[in-house]
Motif scaffolding. Structure first.
Motif, PDB file in Angstrom:
ATOM      1  N   ILE A 107       0.709  -1.072   0.036  1.00 43.21           N
ATOM      2  CA  ILE A 107      -0.062   0.066  -0.115  1.00 43.21           C
ATOM      3  C   ILE A 107       0.867   1.357   0.055  1.00 43.21           C
ATOM      4  O   ILE A 107       0.539   2.163  -0.531  1.00 43.21           O
ATOM      5  N   SER A 108       2.033   1.197   0.501  1.00 42.96           N
ATOM      6  CA  SER A 108       3.031   2.423   0.490  1.00 42.96           C
ATOM      7  C   SER A 108       3.253   2.883  -0.845  1.00 42.96           C
ATOM      8  O   SER A 108       3.388   3.980  -0.955  1.00 42.96           O
ATOM      9  N   HIS A 109       3.649   1.800  -1.358  1.00 43.09           N
ATOM     10  CA  HIS A 109       4.148   2.134  -2.955  1.00 43.09           C
ATOM     11  C   HIS A 109       2.847   2.500  -3.571  1.00 43.09           C
ATOM     12  O   HIS A 109       3.187   3.602  -4.452  1.00 43.09           O
ATOM     13  N   PHE A 149       2.960  10.341   4.604  1.00 40.07           N
ATOM     14  CA  PHE A 149       1.868   9.775   4.709  1.00 40.07           C
ATOM     15  C   PHE A 149       1.501   8.090   4.907  1.00 40.07           C
ATOM     16  O   PHE A 149       0.769   7.416   5.419  1.00 40.07           O
ATOM     17  N   SER A 150       2.173   7.475   3.872  1.00 39.16           N
ATOM     18  CA  SER A 150       2.125   6.111   4.092  1.00 39.16           C
ATOM     19  C   SER A 150       2.683   5.600   5.200  1.00 39.16           C
ATOM     20  O   SER A 150       1.962   4.442   5.613  1.00 39.16           O
ATOM     21  N   ARG A 151       3.754   6.210   5.946  1.00 40.67           N
ATOM     22  CA  ARG A 151       4.140   5.464   6.995  1.00 40.67           C
ATOM     23  C   ARG A 151       3.083   5.855   8.114  1.00 40.67           C
ATOM     24  O   ARG A 151       2.893   5.160   9.029  1.00 40.67           O
ATOM     25  N   PHE A 152       2.491   7.390   8.114  1.00 35.66           N
ATOM     26  CA  PHE A 152       1.596   7.540   9.242  1.00 35.66           C
ATOM     27  C   PHE A 152       0.443   6.957   9.255  1.00 35.66           C
ATOM     28  O   PHE A 152      -0.090   6.429  10.211  1.00 35.66           O
ATOM     29  N   PHE A 153      -0.082   6.664   8.071  1.00 31.27           N
ATOM     30  CA  PHE A 153      -1.441   5.885   7.905  1.00 31.27           C
ATOM     31  C   PHE A 153      -1.245   4.419   8.097  1.00 31.27           C
ATOM     32  O   PHE A 153      -2.172   3.676   8.435  1.00 31.27           O
ATOM     33  N   LEU A 154      -0.206   3.812   7.387  1.00 25.11           N
ATOM     34  CA  LEU A 154       0.426   2.556   7.721  1.00 25.11           C
ATOM     35  C   LEU A 154       0.535   1.921   8.756  1.00 25.11           C
ATOM     36  O   LEU A 154       0.482   0.827   9.099  1.00 25.11           O
ATOM     37  N   LEU A 210      -2.323  -3.358  13.522  1.00 22.78           N
ATOM     38  CA  LEU A 210      -3.676  -3.951  13.558  1.00 22.78           C
ATOM     39  C   LEU A 210      -3.477  -5.706  13.054  1.00 22.78           C
ATOM     40  O   LEU A 210      -3.876  -6.463  13.456  1.00 22.78           O
ATOM     41  N   ASN A 211      -2.561  -5.314  11.785  1.00 18.92           N
ATOM     42  CA  ASN A 211      -2.066  -6.665  11.102  1.00 18.92           C
ATOM     43  C   ASN A 211      -1.334  -7.766  12.189  1.00 18.92           C
ATOM     44  O   ASN A 211      -1.683  -8.913  12.190  1.00 18.92           O
ATOM     45  N   LYS A 212      -0.502  -6.957  13.035  1.00 18.84           N
ATOM     46  CA  LYS A 212       0.094  -7.880  13.854  1.00 18.84           C
ATOM     47  C   LYS A 212      -0.723  -8.438  14.937  1.00 18.84           C
ATOM     48  O   LYS A 212      -0.568  -9.613  15.250  1.00 18.84           O
ATOM     49  N   GLU A 242     -11.583   6.252   9.999  1.00 18.81           N
ATOM     50  CA  GLU A 242     -12.083   4.810   9.728  1.00 18.81           C
ATOM     51  C   GLU A 242     -11.062   3.947  10.327  1.00 18.81           C
ATOM     52  O   GLU A 242     -11.357   2.753  10.607  1.00 18.81           O
ATOM     53  N   ILE A 243      -9.739   4.445  10.398  1.00 23.98           N
ATOM     54  CA  ILE A 243      -8.837   3.036  10.864  1.00 23.98           C
ATOM     55  C   ILE A 243      -9.177   3.070  12.115  1.00 23.98           C
ATOM     56  O   ILE A 243      -9.001   1.865  12.907  1.00 23.98           O
ATOM     57  N   GLY A 244      -9.168   4.132  12.974  1.00 26.72           N
ATOM     58  CA  GLY A 244      -9.640   3.869  14.549  1.00 26.72           C
ATOM     59  C   GLY A 244     -10.765   3.280  14.657  1.00 26.72           C
ATOM     60  O   GLY A 244     -10.819   2.378  15.631  1.00 26.72           O
ATOM     61  N   GLU A 245     -11.799   3.440  13.742  1.00 22.84           N
ATOM     62  CA  GLU A 245     -13.041   2.660  14.043  1.00 22.84           C
ATOM     63  C   GLU A 245     -12.649   1.145  13.509  1.00 22.84           C
ATOM     64  O   GLU A 245     -13.558   0.444  14.305  1.00 22.84           O
ATOM     65  N   LEU A 246     -11.887   1.054  12.458  1.00 23.15           N
ATOM     66  CA  LEU A 246     -11.484  -0.538  12.423  1.00 23.15           C
ATOM     67  C   LEU A 246     -10.960  -1.185  13.608  1.00 23.15           C
ATOM     68  O   LEU A 246     -11.315  -2.286  13.903  1.00 23.15           O
ATOM     69  N   ALA A 247      -9.901  -0.368  14.211  1.00 22.12           N
ATOM     70  CA  ALA A 247      -9.198  -0.997  15.489  1.00 22.12           C
ATOM     71  C   ALA A 247     -10.395  -1.177  16.450  1.00 22.12           C
ATOM     72  O   ALA A 247     -10.220  -2.362  17.189  1.00 22.12           O
ATOM     73  N   VAL A 248     -11.359  -0.360  16.456  1.00 26.31           N
ATOM     74  CA  VAL A 248     -12.335  -0.392  17.788  1.00 26.31           C
ATOM     75  C   VAL A 248     -12.957  -1.781  17.404  1.00 26.31           C
ATOM     76  O   VAL A 248     -13.402  -2.522  18.266  1.00 26.31           O
TER      77      VAL A 248
END
Length: 460
Positions: A4-6, A182-187, A193-195, A216-222
């Motif tokens: 995704i970063s690429h 941003f890729s590092r920040f968002f990923l 989560l993947n871990k 949305e990422i925070g919601e996914l984590a919740v």
């Protein structure tokens, strides 16, 4: 490109290239035309303003000289036949006015037909290209002509191209840097989560994700944490089920085997004892059957396959049937089992077989926790709603355990439980209540007893 970063970096780069490309196209195709149109609009606005001031000679002259000094727009007033009335170019010694030189041919025809005309021309002395706009006044003979030099746009375009080339290179580098950041920040939360997902898949039921963002990422984590909690709960229930079922099955299976061997090896010639052994084997077999039926019912409920066949059901009749069914068991534990109602019958719209299960589960649960006491089924009507209470004078339920009693395989004081149940009777009862949209609950005082109740509309 699997990362995704690429993809994020490539996306930023494509957006930058697209934006720069649009600027190049605009500069190449539309800049010159846009520049020309803006010049014409300036001349039209100036001429219109001067036309409104023409009757006021002093104001007209002041305004004409002002726009000439500030905007380099020359003004000339002439007649249709070319006689000059006023010219800022001549007055200021610039020689820029062009009115009398263009009032001829097609330009003059357009002016007389439409009241205005526009053209470009070259100044005779200065070799400067001019925009020229003329407006015919209401008297039909006076013409106001304004002119504005055309700047050397080609030279401007070349300067812009060089600057745009440098800006494009800078934007490409910046887009790559921003995309990487941003890729590092968002990923980072996605990697966390993947871990946690991998840890959960590996059997770590305590794996959770720290929720930092509110997007949305925070919601996914919740949601992942909620899912992990449910999976952890199911895993605990599964372990409890294995332990409970193993414990519950071991006793009847041991009894069945023991009495069967005794009947075969020891009491084969004694018909009385052999019959008693067979009765115990049958009783334990029925007990096993009930446990299996409860587990199958729970499986159907969990899979959403529980069907309801609703009809008019007399709840008083079901209550009496439950009392008759458990009268012998109650008598063996010195329990007074009774049913009380305000009327002889209470008809409701429900699934008869499922409501029989409800009475079976509630009464058997009350008897299991009561010794030398009372178990009463009380039916009362209030505002066209039937309330059924199954009350006992047994051990009661601790307050911190009341909220869990409807959970699957949960047992109150399981170490002291003597009912031999599977721990899912109340969970099945809860599912039946909810499928009928029935209000239900329990009130209990430890050491004094419990009251399990539910409410269902009465059919009139």
């Amino acid at each position: 490109m699997r990362k995704i970063s690429h993809k994020l970096i490539l996306g930023m780069l494509l957006v930058t290239i697209l934006s720069v490309g649009i600027l190049w196209v605009y500069q190449r195709v539309f800049l010159e035309g846009s520049y020309m149109n803006s010049r014409v609009e300036i001349l039209k606005a100036t001429t219109e303003q001067l036309s409104e001031l023409y009757d006021d000679t002093e104001a007209f002259l002041d305004n004409a000289e002002s726009v000439f000094m500030e905007r380099n727009i020359a003004t000339e007033v002439s007649t249709i036949d070319g006689r000059i009335i006023y010219s800022t170019g001549n007055t200021m010694g610039r020689g820029q006015a062009a009115g009398f030189r263009v009032l001829r041919g097609e330009y003059l025809e357009d002016l007389l037909r439409t009241g205005e005309a526009t053209t470009t021309m070259v100044h005779q002395r200065q070799s400067t290209e001019l925009f020229t706009y003329s407006k015919l006044l209401e008297d039909g003979d006076t013409v106001i002509t304004t002119s504005l030099p055309i700047e050397p746009i080609n030279e401007t375009v070349q300067i812009l191209e060089r600057q745009l080339l440098i800006i494009s290179a800078i934007l490409v580098v910046v887009s790559i840097l921003i995309g990487t950041f941003f890729s590092r920040f968002f990923l980072r939360p996605i990697k966390n989560l993947n871990k946690s997902v991998n840890e959960l898949a590996a059997g770590d039921m305590e794996a959770r994700v720290d929720v930092e963002a509110e997007d949305e990422i925070g919601e996914l984590a919740v949601n992942f944490n909620k899912m992990a909690e449910q999976i952890s709960k199911v895993d605990r229930l599964r372990k409890d089920l294995v332990a409970n079922v193993s414990h519950e099955l071991r006793t009847p299976l041991g009894l069945i085997r023991g009495y069967a061997e005794m009947s075969r090896d020891i009491h084969q010639d004694d018909p009385v004892i052999r019959r008693e052994n067979l009765d115990i084997i049958i009783e334990e077999s029925e007990r096993l059957g009930r446990m299996v039926d409860e587990i199958l019912d729970m499986s159907r409920i969990q899979s959403g396959n529980m069907e309801l066949w609703q009809e008019d059901v007399d709840m008083m009749d079901l209550a009496r049937s439950a009392v008759n069914k458990y009268s012998i068991v109650a008598e063996s534990k010195n329990i007074k089992l009774d049913v009380m109602g305000e009327r002889e019958s209470f008809y409701v719209w429900a699934d008869r077989r499922r409501m029989e299960q409800v009475f079976h589960n509630l009464v058997s649960n009350a008897i299991a926790h009561t010794e030398n006491g009372n178990v009463d089924i009380v039916l009362t009507e209030r505002d066209n709603v039937l309330r059924v209470d199954v009350r006992d004078t047994g051990s009661g339920i601790p307050q911190d355990e009341i909220e869990h009693i409807w959970d699957r395989y949960y047992k109150v004081n399981s170490s002291n439980r003597v009912s031999g149940g599977s721990g899912i009777g109340l969970s099945i009862t809860k599912a039946i209540f909810e499928s009928h949209d029935i209000k239900y609950g329990v009130e209990s005082i430890p050491g004094k007893g419990s009251d399990f109740y539910f409410e269902i509309p009465i059919n009139k």
